[in-house]
Design an enzyme around this catalytic site. Structure first.
Site, mmCIF file in Angstrom:
data_model
loop_
_atom_site.group_PDB
_atom_site.id
_atom_site.type_symbol
_atom_site.label_atom_id
_atom_site.label_comp_id
_atom_site.label_asym_id
_atom_site.label_seq_id
_atom_site.Cartn_x
_atom_site.Cartn_y
_atom_site.Cartn_z
ATOM 1 N N HIS A 223 40.566 74.517 50.136
ATOM 2 C CA HIS A 223 40.576 73.135 49.605
ATOM 3 C C HIS A 223 42.038 72.681 49.595
ATOM 4 O O HIS A 223 42.678 72.642 50.650
ATOM 5 C CB HIS A 223 39.902 73.160 48.234
ATOM 6 C CG HIS A 223 39.611 71.823 47.616
ATOM 7 N ND1 HIS A 223 39.783 70.635 48.256
ATOM 8 C CD2 HIS A 223 39.133 71.502 46.365
ATOM 9 C CE1 HIS A 223 39.445 69.642 47.437
ATOM 10 N NE2 HIS A 223 39.044 70.130 46.290
ATOM 11 N N HIS A 263 36.674 70.095 58.992
ATOM 12 C CA HIS A 263 36.285 69.441 57.755
ATOM 13 C C HIS A 263 34.776 69.505 57.607
ATOM 14 O O HIS A 263 34.056 69.409 58.598
ATOM 15 C CB HIS A 263 36.742 67.973 57.734
ATOM 16 C CG HIS A 263 36.823 67.424 56.359
ATOM 17 N ND1 HIS A 263 35.732 66.923 55.712
ATOM 18 C CD2 HIS A 263 37.855 67.352 55.485
ATOM 19 C CE1 HIS A 263 36.099 66.551 54.497
ATOM 20 N NE2 HIS A 263 37.381 66.799 54.333
ATOM 21 N N ASP A 313 45.332 67.858 55.285
ATOM 22 C CA ASP A 313 46.367 68.827 54.937
ATOM 23 C C ASP A 313 47.352 69.119 56.064
ATOM 24 O O ASP A 313 48.434 69.632 55.808
ATOM 25 C CB ASP A 313 45.715 70.136 54.484
ATOM 26 C CG ASP A 313 44.966 69.947 53.190
ATOM 27 O OD1 ASP A 313 45.612 69.527 52.221
ATOM 28 O OD2 ASP A 313 43.746 70.164 53.157
HETATM 29 C C1 LIG Z 1 37.462 72.811 55.836
HETATM 30 C C2 LIG Z 1 36.548 73.993 56.104
HETATM 31 C C3 LIG Z 1 36.574 74.900 54.861
HETATM 32 C C4 LIG Z 1 35.131 73.491 56.317
HETATM 33 O O1 LIG Z 1 34.337 74.589 56.316
HETATM 34 P P1 LIG Z 1 32.810 74.604 56.752
HETATM 35 O O2 LIG Z 1 32.232 73.257 56.729
HETATM 36 O O3 LIG Z 1 32.172 75.658 55.903
HETATM 37 O O4 LIG Z 1 32.858 75.017 58.270
HETATM 38 P P2 LIG Z 1 32.885 76.479 58.811
HETATM 39 O O5 LIG Z 1 33.959 77.261 58.156
HETATM 40 O O6 LIG Z 1 31.486 77.040 58.749
HETATM 41 O O7 LIG Z 1 33.304 76.201 60.331
HETATM 42 C C5 LIG Z 1 32.392 75.857 61.372
HETATM 43 C C6 LIG Z 1 32.909 76.478 62.661
HETATM 44 O O8 LIG Z 1 34.174 75.952 63.003
HETATM 45 C C7 LIG Z 1 35.179 76.957 62.984
HETATM 46 N N1 LIG Z 1 36.324 76.439 62.246
HETATM 47 C C8 LIG Z 1 36.307 75.540 61.244
HETATM 48 N N2 LIG Z 1 37.539 75.297 60.811
HETATM 49 C C9 LIG Z 1 38.353 76.053 61.565
HETATM 50 C C10 LIG Z 1 39.734 76.222 61.577
HETATM 51 N N3 LIG Z 1 40.518 75.574 60.718
HETATM 52 N N4 LIG Z 1 40.267 77.079 62.468
HETATM 53 C C11 LIG Z 1 39.482 77.725 63.337
HETATM 54 N N5 LIG Z 1 38.147 77.611 63.361
HETATM 55 C C12 LIG Z 1 37.593 76.780 62.484
HETATM 56 C C13 LIG Z 1 34.570 78.105 62.177
HETATM 57 O O9 LIG Z 1 35.119 79.347 62.513
HETATM 58 C C14 LIG Z 1 33.122 77.991 62.552
HETATM 59 O O10 LIG Z 1 32.950 78.526 63.847
HETATM 60 P P3 LIG Z 1 31.673 79.432 64.197
HETATM 61 O O11 LIG Z 1 30.498 78.506 64.000
HETATM 62 O O12 LIG Z 1 31.936 79.834 65.603
HETATM 63 O O13 LIG Z 1 31.699 80.548 63.214
HETATM 64 C C15 LIG Z 1 37.010 74.777 57.364
HETATM 65 O O14 LIG Z 1 37.086 73.895 58.457
HETATM 66 C C16 LIG Z 1 38.321 75.493 57.117
HETATM 67 O O15 LIG Z 1 38.323 76.606 56.582
HETATM 68 N N6 LIG Z 1 39.482 74.846 57.497
HETATM 69 C C17 LIG Z 1 40.763 75.423 57.255
HETATM 70 C C18 LIG Z 1 41.160 75.183 55.797
HETATM 71 C C19 LIG Z 1 41.498 73.738 55.542
HETATM 72 O O16 LIG Z 1 42.236 73.107 56.271
HETATM 73 N N7 LIG Z 1 40.973 73.220 54.405
HETATM 74 C C20 LIG Z 1 41.253 71.866 53.969
HETATM 75 C C21 LIG Z 1 40.073 70.961 54.117
HETATM 76 S S1 LIG Z 1 40.480 69.276 53.805
#
Ligand SMILES: CC(C)(COP(=O)(O)OP(=O)(O)OC[C@H]1O[C@@H](n2cnc3c(N)ncnc32)[C@H](O)[C@@H]1OP(=O)(O)O)[C@@H](O)C(=O)NCCC(=O)NCCS
Length: 377
Positions: A223, A263, A313
Site C-alpha cells: 500500500h 494496481h 507511488d
Molecule cells: C498493487 C498490487 C498490490 C495489486 O495487487 P493485486 O491486485 O493483488 O494483483 P496481483 O498481485 O495478483 O498481480 C496480478 C499479476 O500481475 C503481476 N504484478 C502485479 N504487480 C506487479 C509488479 N509491481 N511487478 C511485477 N509483477 C506484478 C503479478 O505478479 C500477477 O502476475 P501473475 O498473475 O502472473 O501471478 C500489486 O500490483 C503490487 O504488489 N504492486 C507493487 C506494490 C505497489 O506498487 N503498491 C502500491 C499500489 S498503489
C-alpha cells in the site's frame, strides 16, 4: 441475510459500501472527488480546498475557505506530553511507527475524543489533519537532534509542513509541488487503509482509533510503503552503477514485484501518476534529472514487457527525493494527505452507520472434529 457466495481472494471487485466521496473508473483511468476530476483539482485547487470538498461535500466559498484555513492554523498545536512521548521513542524508530503511536496518543488530549456526532467528527478531521503533519515534521527534527519548529499561520498546509521539517520558509515551487502531491493522495475510495478506518469506525470506536488503524495499514509495502520501496530500488541501481532495465529484468526473473507498478483497480494509467511523472520531470530538470531518467527507463521497460502501468507511488518517489525528503518520510507524507480522505470516510460511515462484519468461507477440519483430551494426543 444468508451468505451464499464466496468472495474472491483479497475481496477483488467486491463493492463493500455506498459512498459519495470518491469516484473511480479503473478501465477509463478516472479518479474524481465528489465528482470533480482529479486533473481539474490538481491543476486548479489547493489541498485545503480539497479537504473542504471531501469533508463538507462541496467546494468552499471564499469565506468558507478562509474559515477552514483559520481552523487548520489554530489546530496546529500538540500537547507537550505527546511531543515528549515522541522524544522518548528510540531515534531509530521509523517515522510511520512514530506516527501510528503518536496519533493514538493524541486522543486523551482531544476534547472531542469520545464524541461521535457529525460536528465533532469534522472538528477532529481538521485537528488531525493539522496534527499529523506536525508529528511527522517534529519527529524528523527530533531524530536529527534539531529543535521542533513552530508553524506559521500565513503559510499553507504544504508550506507549513516544509517549514516545520526544514526550519526555513519553503520556495514557492516546493510548496506548489507538495500541495499538488497532497491533492493527488487525498482520497482513493475503499483502499486498504480507508477500509480499515471504516471497519474500526463502524464498531462505534473513536476517530483516533480508526486513523491509527489506517496508518498501520498504509505502512505496508503493498500500500503506502511502495513509494519508499521504489526509491530504495533507484538508490541501489545508482549506487551499483547498474543498468536500470537489467535490474528490473532480474527482479522479474526472480518473481519479485517491482514496486510502483500495477494496481488492483486501474487497468490503464493511474491518473495520479500522470501528474507525478510531470512533476518529477519538471523538478528534475531544475535540480537533478537522474532520478526521473532512471524511473522513465524502468517505466518504459515494465510497460512493454509486463503491460503494467506506473501507479501513484512510482513517480512520487523521485518527486519527493528531488524535493529533498528522506525516503522514510515518503509514506508519512502520504498519511499527511490521506488523513483528509480517511476522515471523510469515517464521517460518512458514522453518519449512517452499521457494523461491518462479513463472513468467512470455512475451509478448516470438517465439523464436528472430535476433541481429544491432552493425555491422548
Ligand atoms: C498493487 C498490487 C498490490 C495489486 O495487487 P493485486 O491486485 O493483488 O494483483 P496481483 O498481485 O495478483 O498481480 C496480478 C499479476 O500481475 C503481476 N504484478 C502485479 N504487480 C506487479 C509488479 N509491481 N511487478 C511485477 N509483477 C506484478 C503479478 O505478479 C500477477 O502476475 P501473475 O498473475 O502472473 O501471478 C500489486 O500490483 C503490487 O504488489 N504492486 C507493487 C506494490 C505497489 O506498487 N503498491 C502500491 C499500489 S498503489
Amino acid at each position: 441475510m444468508s451468505t451464499s457466495t464466496i468472495s474472491p481472494k483479497g475481496l477483488e471487485g467486491i463493492v463493500a459500501a455506498s459512498s459519495s466521496i470518491c469516484y473511480i473508473d479503473g478501465e477509463a483511468g478516472v479518479l474524481a472527488y465528489r465528482g470533480i476530476d482529479i486533473h481539474d483539482l490538481a491543476e486548479k485547487s489547493t489541498f485545503e480546498e480539497t479537504c473542504h470538498l471531501l469533508w463538507y461535500g462541496k467546494l468552499p466559498t471564499r469565506s468558507e475557505l478562509d474559515g477552514l484555513n483559520r481552523q487548520l492554523a489554530s489546530e496546529r498545536k500538540i500537547d507537550p506530553a505527546v511531543i515528549q512521548l515522541i522524544r522518548n521513542l528510540p531515534r531509530t524508530a521509523i517515522p510511520m511507527e512514530v506516527l501510528r503511536t503518536a496519533v493514538s496518543a493524541l486522543s486523551p488530549y482531544d476534547p472531542d475524543a469520545e464524541k461521535m456526532d457529525h460536528a465533532a467528527n469534522v472538528r477532529k478531521a481538521i485537528r488531525l489533519t493539522s496534527q499529523i503533519a506536525m508529528i511527522v515534521a517534529a519527529y524528523d527534527r527530533i531524530r536529527k537532534g534539531k529543535d521542533v519548529v513552530q508553524p506559521d499561520p500565513s503559510l499553507s498546509h504544504a508550506g507549513n509542513f516544509l517549514l516545520m521539517l526544514n526550519g526555513e520558509r519553503p520556495s514557492p515551487t516546493a510548496q506548489k509541488a507538495l500541495d499538488v502531491a497532497l491533492i493527488l493522495h487525498a482520497d482513493h475510495e475503499l483502499n486498504a487503509s480507508t477500509f480499515a478506518a471504516r471497519v474500526i469506525a463502524a464498531t462505534l470506536s473513536d476517530m483516533h482509533s480508526a486513523i491509527t488503524g489506517a496508518i498501520g495499514a498504509l505502512k505496508g509495502p503493498l500500500h503506502g510503503g511502495a513509494n519508499e520501496a521504489v526509491m530504495r530500488m533507484l538508490f541501489e541501481i545508482d549506487k551499483k552503477g547498474e543498468d536500470p532495465v537489467e535490474h528490473v529484468k532480474d527482479m522479474l526473473a526472480n518473481k519479485k514485484k517491482v514496486s510502483g507498478f500495477g494496481h488492483r483497480v486501474y487497468h490503464t494509467e493511474d491518473p495520479r501518476a500522470t501528474h507525478l511523472r510531470q512533476m518529477s520531470r519538471d523538478l528534475g530538470r531544475d535540480a537533478n534529472p537522474k532520478w526521473y531518467d532512471l524511473s522513465a527507463r524502468i517505466e518504459k521497460y515494465i510497460n512493454s514487457e509486463k503491460h503494467l502501468n506506473a501507479n501513484v507511488d512510482f513517480y512520487s518517489a523521485s518527486t519527493y527525493t528531488t524535493l529533498g525528503l528522506d525516503v522514510d518520510l515518503f509514506t508519512p507524507v502520504f498519511a499527511i494527505s490521506r488523513i483528509s480522505g480517511w476522515a471523510a470516510h469515517v464521517i460518512e460511515q458514522l453518519d449512517d452507520n452499521r457494523l461491518i462484519r462479513p463472513r468467512a468461507d470455512y475451509i478448516g477440519p470438517k465439523y464436528p472434529n472430535r476433541y481429544i483430551p491432552i493425555e491422548q494426543r
